[in-house]
Design a protein around this motif. Structure first.
Motif, PDB file in Angstrom:
ATOM      1  N   PRO A 282      -1.520   0.847 -12.811  1.00 20.86           N
ATOM      2  CA  PRO A 282      -1.543   2.314 -12.816  1.00 20.86           C
ATOM      3  C   PRO A 282      -0.331   2.961 -13.492  1.00 20.86           C
ATOM      4  O   PRO A 282      -0.390   4.123 -13.888  1.00 20.86           O
ATOM      5  CB  PRO A 282      -1.556   2.664 -11.315  1.00 20.86           C
ATOM      6  N   GLU A 283       0.776   2.229 -13.659  1.00 19.60           N
ATOM      7  CA  GLU A 283       1.972   2.811 -14.291  1.00 19.60           C
ATOM      8  C   GLU A 283       1.816   3.009 -15.800  1.00 19.60           C
ATOM      9  O   GLU A 283       2.517   3.823 -16.385  1.00 19.60           O
ATOM     10  CB  GLU A 283       3.191   1.920 -14.034  1.00 19.60           C
TER      11      GLU A 283
ATOM     12  N   ASP B 225       2.693   1.687 -21.572  1.00 25.02           N
ATOM     13  CA  ASP B 225       3.768   2.172 -22.451  1.00 25.02           C
ATOM     14  C   ASP B 225       5.164   1.957 -21.862  1.00 25.02           C
ATOM     15  O   ASP B 225       6.161   2.330 -22.486  1.00 25.02           O
ATOM     16  CB  ASP B 225       3.563   3.661 -22.784  1.00 25.02           C
TER      17      ASP B 225
ATOM     18  N   LYS C 289      -1.827  -5.377  -9.668  1.00 20.40           N
ATOM     19  CA  LYS C 289      -2.975  -4.466  -9.478  1.00 20.40           C
ATOM     20  C   LYS C 289      -4.007  -4.619 -10.604  1.00 20.40           C
ATOM     21  O   LYS C 289      -4.612  -3.633 -11.047  1.00 20.40           O
ATOM     22  CB  LYS C 289      -2.521  -3.006  -9.324  1.00 20.40           C
TER      23      LYS C 289
ATOM     24  N   THR D 239      -7.503  -3.124 -10.553  1.00 19.33           N
ATOM     25  CA  THR D 239      -7.777  -1.699 -10.805  1.00 19.33           C
ATOM     26  C   THR D 239      -7.898  -1.398 -12.297  1.00 19.33           C
ATOM     27  O   THR D 239      -7.952  -0.230 -12.691  1.00 19.33           O
ATOM     28  CB  THR D 239      -6.662  -0.802 -10.214  1.00 19.33           C
TER      29      THR D 239
ATOM     30  N   TYR E 225     -10.198   1.271 -13.871  1.00 15.51           N
ATOM     31  CA  TYR E 225     -10.013   2.691 -13.578  1.00 15.51           C
ATOM     32  C   TYR E 225      -8.872   3.325 -14.365  1.00 15.51           C
ATOM     33  O   TYR E 225      -8.648   4.514 -14.289  1.00 15.51           O
ATOM     34  CB  TYR E 225      -9.771   2.906 -12.076  1.00 15.51           C
ATOM     35  N   PHE E 226      -8.120   2.493 -15.071  1.00 22.28           N
ATOM     36  CA  PHE E 226      -6.962   3.014 -15.790  1.00 22.28           C
ATOM     37  C   PHE E 226      -7.028   2.616 -17.261  1.00 22.28           C
ATOM     38  O   PHE E 226      -7.617   1.605 -17.617  1.00 22.28           O
ATOM     39  CB  PHE E 226      -5.666   2.485 -15.165  1.00 22.28           C
TER      40      PHE E 226
END
Lengths: 218, 218
Positions: free
Chosen positions: B141-142, B145, B164, B167, B170-171
């Motif tokens: 999620p971070e 970049d 993660k 996930t 979703y990102f």
């Protein structure tokens, strides 16, 4: 445009910060210090806010980063005034650095100026940048325990924006528990759960921003 | 157990760090400095690793935080030796603080000791803690970049764990792009994409840890 900054030589950071605040008040420009962890969605939140509010407010953004100019490029593509400040390895912005970034960018006639601080949940909370308001972001994937671990930033902020609300179902994040923990540290904090991706909750945050600009100018 | 630490008075952080490394080498205990942003999943990764490796290695964890002891409690519940170090507002651990935490915890007979540094992608990279290896975490999620924005930690780390991974859909995170950016800064970095939740990729990371303990003891 990129500007290279390093820590201010002056030891009187608080005095410099007060001078910035006074000048911004006289000019009717509200400077907001936007703080969060790396990757919490500061630039995405700002991009959506600029797009939504550009008919109402004249907005500028100062992007502070240790390296790179990827954020400033994104903001400029939206047509907003922007400057990229490189902090020379520094983990936060101080008042002197903020003033140099403001002067390099130019800020006449701006209603609202965001200082997108270095991605860091600790050090930026310790330095007054001269901003009129402090807004912090916590993203859902970071977890609802962050007020327990990094209390100072929650104590210092006027508003908390909980971002990436569209990912709530994939993470073990209790919004009510997070709000309660933040309010225990800072009963006056305004809290806005949003998704800059879907638009959820953006209205309330943007209405609050417009109100704050009105209060600042009055 | 909670210990209150503040910044070391000595200016010779690098000398103190070398002394810790020498002692840990003699004792055959590999100390790993684990660094990341807040909320990237350090404690979840460690919990899974301890559970998976407890038949093979004697593991201890030092949790460094500005406040709270939520992480140490989680680790102790797994039956591992653990100590909570409070950093008195400091945004990183230095060698002197690490030594005091080690001494308070006790570390005889430990094969592997994790120092879970303060959640911060900047300052911890600047201070040698005396660890034999540095491992950093970047969570999906971070964003991919982060090597562009926080290059020092990527340059300094022996391994990068991308957490993660469950996930990913979703990102907007490009694993190959992230790997390439990290390798450009640090060609020797080992990279492990994992999900501590589903177990995906944990095998490779844990095999690498066991190899590193073997190398350290030889």
């Amino acid at each position: 445009m990129v500007i290279e900054l390093n820590a201010s030589v002056t030891e009187s950071n608080d005095r410099d910060a007060d001078a910035i605040r006074k000048e911004m008040k006289e000019k009717g420009s509200l400077l907001i210090n936007l703080m969060s962890s790396p990757g919490s969605g500061k630039t995405t939140l700002l991009s959506r806010t600029i797009t939504d509010l550009k008919g109402d407010l004249n907005i500028a953004v100062m992007e502070a980063d240790i390296a790179s100019d990827v954020d400033a490029v994104k903001i400029e593509n939206l047509g907003a005034t922007s400057i990229q400040a490189h902090t020379d390895g520094m983990c936060h912005m101080d008042a002197g650095m903020t003033k140099r970034a403001l002067d390099s960018m130019g800020y006449d006639g701006k209603d609202l100026i965001f200082l997108e601080n270095v991605g860091n949940l600790i050090c930026p909370a310790e330095f007054d940048t001269g901003a009129g308001l402090k807004v912090m972001i916590l993203s859902v994937p970071e977890g609802d325990d962050k007020p327990l671990k990094y209390p100072l930033m929650f104590e210092q902020s006027d508003a908390l924006v909980i971002t990436k609300m569209d990912t709530l179902e994939y993470f073990d994040f209790d919004v009510e528990k997070c709000k309660e923990r933040a309010k225990r540290l800072n009963p006056d904090i305004s809290i806005f759960p949003v998704s800059a991706k879907t638009g959820q909750g953006m209205d309330s945050f943007e209405t609050w921003l417009k109100e704050q600009v009105g209060i600042w100018k009055s």
